[in-house]
Design a protein around this motif. Structure first.
Motif, PDB file in Angstrom:
ATOM      1  N   GLY A  36       0.626  -1.400   0.548  1.00  0.00           N
ATOM      2  CA  GLY A  36       0.034   0.355   0.037  1.00  0.00           C
ATOM      3  C   GLY A  36       0.708   0.877  -0.193  1.00  0.00           C
ATOM      4  O   GLY A  36       0.508   2.407  -0.405  1.00  0.00           O
ATOM      5  N   LEU A  37       2.339   1.350   1.078  1.00  0.00           N
ATOM      6  CA  LEU A  37       3.050   2.533   0.944  1.00  0.00           C
ATOM      7  C   LEU A  37       3.624   2.847   0.034  1.00  0.00           C
ATOM      8  O   LEU A  37       3.743   3.791  -1.264  1.00  0.00           O
ATOM      9  CB  LEU A  37       4.019   2.295   1.864  1.00  0.00           C
ATOM     10  CG  LEU A  37       2.910   2.478   3.718  1.00  0.00           C
ATOM     11  CD1 LEU A  37       4.413   2.701   3.849  1.00  0.00           C
ATOM     12  CD2 LEU A  37       3.050   3.591   3.418  1.00  0.00           C
ATOM     13  N   LEU A  38       3.910   1.471  -0.988  1.00  0.00           N
ATOM     14  CA  LEU A  38       4.565   1.544  -2.669  1.00  0.00           C
ATOM     15  C   LEU A  38       3.466   2.009  -3.520  1.00  0.00           C
ATOM     16  O   LEU A  38       4.087   3.278  -4.830  1.00  0.00           O
ATOM     17  CB  LEU A  38       5.079   0.080  -3.086  1.00  0.00           C
ATOM     18  CG  LEU A  38       6.449  -0.049  -2.081  1.00  0.00           C
ATOM     19  CD1 LEU A  38       6.747  -0.812  -2.970  1.00  0.00           C
ATOM     20  CD2 LEU A  38       7.505   0.685  -3.169  1.00  0.00           C
ATOM     21  N   ALA A  39       2.503   1.494  -3.579  1.00  0.00           N
ATOM     22  CA  ALA A  39       1.487   1.839  -4.625  1.00  0.00           C
ATOM     23  C   ALA A  39       0.821   3.241  -4.353  1.00  0.00           C
ATOM     24  O   ALA A  39       0.902   4.341  -5.404  1.00  0.00           O
ATOM     25  CB  ALA A  39       0.068   1.290  -4.245  1.00  0.00           C
ATOM     26  N   GLY A  40       0.370   4.236  -3.240  1.00  0.00           N
ATOM     27  CA  GLY A  40       0.245   5.119  -2.634  1.00  0.00           C
ATOM     28  C   GLY A  40       1.257   6.069  -3.142  1.00  0.00           C
ATOM     29  O   GLY A  40       1.028   7.361  -3.573  1.00  0.00           O
ATOM     30  N   GLY A  41       2.720   5.487  -2.331  1.00  0.00           N
ATOM     31  CA  GLY A  41       3.779   6.393  -2.826  1.00  0.00           C
ATOM     32  C   GLY A  41       3.683   6.379  -4.713  1.00  0.00           C
ATOM     33  O   GLY A  41       4.081   8.161  -5.082  1.00  0.00           O
ATOM     34  N   GLY A  42       3.585   5.429  -5.483  1.00  0.00           N
ATOM     35  CA  GLY A  42       3.866   5.686  -6.311  1.00  0.00           C
ATOM     36  C   GLY A  42       2.922   6.895  -7.082  1.00  0.00           C
ATOM     37  O   GLY A  42       2.804   7.684  -8.057  1.00  0.00           O
ATOM     38  N   LEU A  43       1.517   6.826  -6.924  1.00  0.00           N
ATOM     39  CA  LEU A  43       0.573   7.358  -6.942  1.00  0.00           C
ATOM     40  C   LEU A  43       0.837   8.750  -6.256  1.00  0.00           C
ATOM     41  O   LEU A  43       0.536   9.511  -7.637  1.00  0.00           O
ATOM     42  CB  LEU A  43      -1.277   7.868  -6.547  1.00  0.00           C
ATOM     43  CG  LEU A  43      -1.667   5.711  -7.608  1.00  0.00           C
ATOM     44  CD1 LEU A  43      -2.944   5.729  -5.748  1.00  0.00           C
ATOM     45  CD2 LEU A  43      -2.414   6.558  -8.533  1.00  0.00           C
ATOM     46  N   LEU A  45       3.524  10.734  -6.414  1.00  0.00           N
ATOM     47  CA  LEU A  45       4.672  10.685  -6.776  1.00  0.00           C
ATOM     48  C   LEU A  45       4.019  11.667  -8.737  1.00  0.00           C
ATOM     49  O   LEU A  45       4.887  12.168  -8.986  1.00  0.00           O
ATOM     50  CB  LEU A  45       6.127   9.847  -7.290  1.00  0.00           C
ATOM     51  CG  LEU A  45       6.943   9.517  -6.152  1.00  0.00           C
ATOM     52  CD1 LEU A  45       7.754   8.267  -6.004  1.00  0.00           C
ATOM     53  CD2 LEU A  45       7.818  11.671  -6.321  1.00  0.00           C
ATOM     54  N   ALA A  46       3.086  10.305  -9.065  1.00  0.00           N
ATOM     55  CA  ALA A  46       2.895  10.944  -9.777  1.00  0.00           C
ATOM     56  C   ALA A  46       2.060  11.556 -10.738  1.00  0.00           C
ATOM     57  O   ALA A  46       2.037  12.845 -11.015  1.00  0.00           O
ATOM     58  CB  ALA A  46       1.342   9.289 -10.971  1.00  0.00           C
ATOM     59  N   GLY A  47       0.831  12.501  -9.002  1.00  0.00           N
ATOM     60  CA  GLY A  47       0.662  13.819  -8.590  1.00  0.00           C
ATOM     61  C   GLY A  47       1.450  14.595  -9.046  1.00  0.00           C
ATOM     62  O   GLY A  47       1.129  15.557  -9.569  1.00  0.00           O
ATOM     63  N   VAL A  48       2.439  14.452  -8.543  1.00  0.00           N
ATOM     64  CA  VAL A  48       4.027  15.653  -8.919  1.00  0.00           C
ATOM     65  C   VAL A  48       4.371  15.729  -9.935  1.00  0.00           C
ATOM     66  O   VAL A  48       4.418  17.130 -10.026  1.00  0.00           O
ATOM     67  CB  VAL A  48       4.917  15.411  -7.680  1.00  0.00           C
ATOM     68  CG1 VAL A  48       5.815  16.195  -7.629  1.00  0.00           C
ATOM     69  CG2 VAL A  48       4.380  15.365  -5.972  1.00  0.00           C
ATOM     70  N   ALA A  69      -5.246  15.857  -7.117  1.00  0.00           N
ATOM     71  CA  ALA A  69      -5.959  14.348  -7.027  1.00  0.00           C
ATOM     72  C   ALA A  69      -5.132  13.421  -6.188  1.00  0.00           C
ATOM     73  O   ALA A  69      -5.702  12.675  -5.892  1.00  0.00           O
ATOM     74  CB  ALA A  69      -7.200  14.330  -8.487  1.00  0.00           C
ATOM     75  N   LEU A  70      -4.092  13.214  -7.669  1.00  0.00           N
ATOM     76  CA  LEU A  70      -3.358  12.135  -7.609  1.00  0.00           C
ATOM     77  C   LEU A  70      -2.476  11.793  -6.578  1.00  0.00           C
ATOM     78  O   LEU A  70      -2.355  10.971  -6.052  1.00  0.00           O
ATOM     79  CB  LEU A  70      -2.367  11.732  -8.853  1.00  0.00           C
ATOM     80  CG  LEU A  70      -3.339  11.180 -10.140  1.00  0.00           C
ATOM     81  CD1 LEU A  70      -2.151  10.986 -11.142  1.00  0.00           C
ATOM     82  CD2 LEU A  70      -3.065  10.201 -10.416  1.00  0.00           C
ATOM     83  N   VAL A  71      -1.783  12.991  -5.573  1.00  0.00           N
ATOM     84  CA  VAL A  71      -1.015  13.373  -4.917  1.00  0.00           C
ATOM     85  C   VAL A  71      -1.881  12.791  -3.423  1.00  0.00           C
ATOM     86  O   VAL A  71      -1.879  12.107  -2.627  1.00  0.00           O
ATOM     87  CB  VAL A  71      -0.419  14.676  -4.539  1.00  0.00           C
ATOM     88  CG1 VAL A  71      -0.172  14.699  -3.003  1.00  0.00           C
ATOM     89  CG2 VAL A  71       0.740  15.065  -5.128  1.00  0.00           C
ATOM     90  N   VAL A  72      -3.356  13.517  -3.340  1.00  0.00           N
ATOM     91  CA  VAL A  72      -4.164  13.139  -2.306  1.00  0.00           C
ATOM     92  C   VAL A  72      -4.511  11.915  -2.068  1.00  0.00           C
ATOM     93  O   VAL A  72      -4.337  10.765  -0.859  1.00  0.00           O
ATOM     94  CB  VAL A  72      -5.538  13.507  -2.564  1.00  0.00           C
ATOM     95  CG1 VAL A  72      -6.630  13.610  -1.254  1.00  0.00           C
ATOM     96  CG2 VAL A  72      -4.867  15.361  -2.156  1.00  0.00           C
ATOM     97  N   VAL A  73      -5.185  10.959  -3.233  1.00  0.00           N
ATOM     98  CA  VAL A  73      -5.366   9.859  -3.095  1.00  0.00           C
ATOM     99  C   VAL A  73      -4.186   8.547  -2.978  1.00  0.00           C
ATOM    100  O   VAL A  73      -4.001   8.341  -1.825  1.00  0.00           O
ATOM    101  CB  VAL A  73      -5.585   9.306  -5.255  1.00  0.00           C
ATOM    102  CG1 VAL A  73      -6.299   7.638  -4.926  1.00  0.00           C
ATOM    103  CG2 VAL A  73      -7.458  10.210  -5.149  1.00  0.00           C
ATOM    104  N   GLY A  74      -3.424   9.566  -3.604  1.00  0.00           N
ATOM    105  CA  GLY A  74      -1.268   8.718  -3.140  1.00  0.00           C
ATOM    106  C   GLY A  74      -1.679   8.198  -1.812  1.00  0.00           C
ATOM    107  O   GLY A  74      -1.584   7.546  -1.088  1.00  0.00           O
ATOM    108  N   LEU A  75      -1.397   9.127  -1.330  1.00  0.00           N
ATOM    109  CA  LEU A  75      -1.468   9.788   0.455  1.00  0.00           C
ATOM    110  C   LEU A  75      -2.597   9.087   1.166  1.00  0.00           C
ATOM    111  O   LEU A  75      -2.311   8.362   1.954  1.00  0.00           O
ATOM    112  CB  LEU A  75      -1.100  11.014   0.507  1.00  0.00           C
ATOM    113  CG  LEU A  75      -0.146  11.886   0.654  1.00  0.00           C
ATOM    114  CD1 LEU A  75      -0.467  13.601   0.640  1.00  0.00           C
ATOM    115  CD2 LEU A  75       0.686  11.481   0.780  1.00  0.00           C
ATOM    116  N   LEU A  76      -3.756   8.865   0.311  1.00  0.00           N
ATOM    117  CA  LEU A  76      -4.957   7.689   1.508  1.00  0.00           C
ATOM    118  C   LEU A  76      -4.489   6.767   1.527  1.00  0.00           C
ATOM    119  O   LEU A  76      -4.720   6.223   2.247  1.00  0.00           O
ATOM    120  CB  LEU A  76      -6.152   9.267   1.113  1.00  0.00           C
ATOM    121  CG  LEU A  76      -7.101  10.447   0.915  1.00  0.00           C
ATOM    122  CD1 LEU A  76      -8.499   9.823  -0.045  1.00  0.00           C
ATOM    123  CD2 LEU A  76      -7.084  10.209   2.618  1.00  0.00           C
ATOM    124  N   VAL A  77      -4.143   6.324  -0.312  1.00  0.00           N
ATOM    125  CA  VAL A  77      -4.048   4.836   0.009  1.00  0.00           C
ATOM    126  C   VAL A  77      -3.189   4.063   1.078  1.00  0.00           C
ATOM    127  O   VAL A  77      -3.136   2.950   1.320  1.00  0.00           O
ATOM    128  CB  VAL A  77      -3.690   4.532  -1.743  1.00  0.00           C
ATOM    129  CG1 VAL A  77      -2.815   2.732  -1.825  1.00  0.00           C
ATOM    130  CG2 VAL A  77      -4.804   4.646  -2.553  1.00  0.00           C
TER     131      VAL A  77
END
Length: 194
Positions: A36-43, A45-48, A69-77
């Protein structure tokens, strides 16, 4: 793993039966949240990357809201997975095996020791090196459960097997009753020795 002289503390969420006491408690290692940390971090980073690209003059225009939105979703995941792992608890008692989990709600699974048919433990290569693994339990009538990514899985499985063995062949009576029997046998021995 708890030593026999340690009494594990148990959350009220487990709702133990009267006379049931905790033998071992545990929880998954935080590394269980790595996916979950890798998936969220990837999202995130894509958002950034989208946010940075939205302000570069030579890059085709992208909405900064998509990046945000990608940054927020990634952090939430990532946060959800960490909380999920931290709120998971495992319990072995004198009568049953319990798993408590859930982030927004609560799920408690219980298998009575008398229903346990088989137990096994599994350690991947990294688990063998770092001392973690999974203990799986098969129950009669379904409802199998697993203690995932716990410390010392071999010892926990041995503890589960001992508890199942004790539950299958309990000694009848209470300690007080057996002390009374012992006292009567000693009195009878004293009479016969005369």
């Amino acid at each position: 793993m708890s030593r026999p002289d340690d009494t594990p503390t148990v959350s009220a969420d487990f709702n133990l039966d009267s006379g049931e006491s905790a033998v071992w408690t545990g929880s998954p290692r935080l590394s269980a949240a790595a996916g979950g940390l890798l998936a969220g971090g990837g999202l995130a980073l894509a958002g950034v990357a989208v946010l940075v690209g939205a302000w570069l003059p030579d890059v085709p225009s992208r909405s900064p809201l998509v990046g945000l939105a990608l940054v927020v979703v990634g952090l939430l995941v990532a946060a959800y997975r960490v909380v999920e792992v931290r709120r998971t608890r495992y319990l072995v008692t004198t009568d049953a095996l319990h798993v408590r989990s859930g982030v927004f709600g609560r799920r408690v699974a219980r298998i009575g020791l008398e229903r346990v048919q088989n137990s096994a433990y599994r350690q991947p290569l990294a688990g063998s090196v770092f001392g973690y693994g999974t203990v799986s339990v098969e129950a009669a009538g379904g409802g199998d459960l697993a203690f995932r990514r716990i410390e010392n899985p071999r010892e926990v499985r041995a503890l589960v097997d001992r508890r199942v063995e004790i539950a299958a062949d309990p000694i009848p009576g209470t300690v007080e009753q057996w002390e009374a029997v012992l006292e009567e046998v000693r009195a009878l021995g004293a009479v016969l020795a005369r």
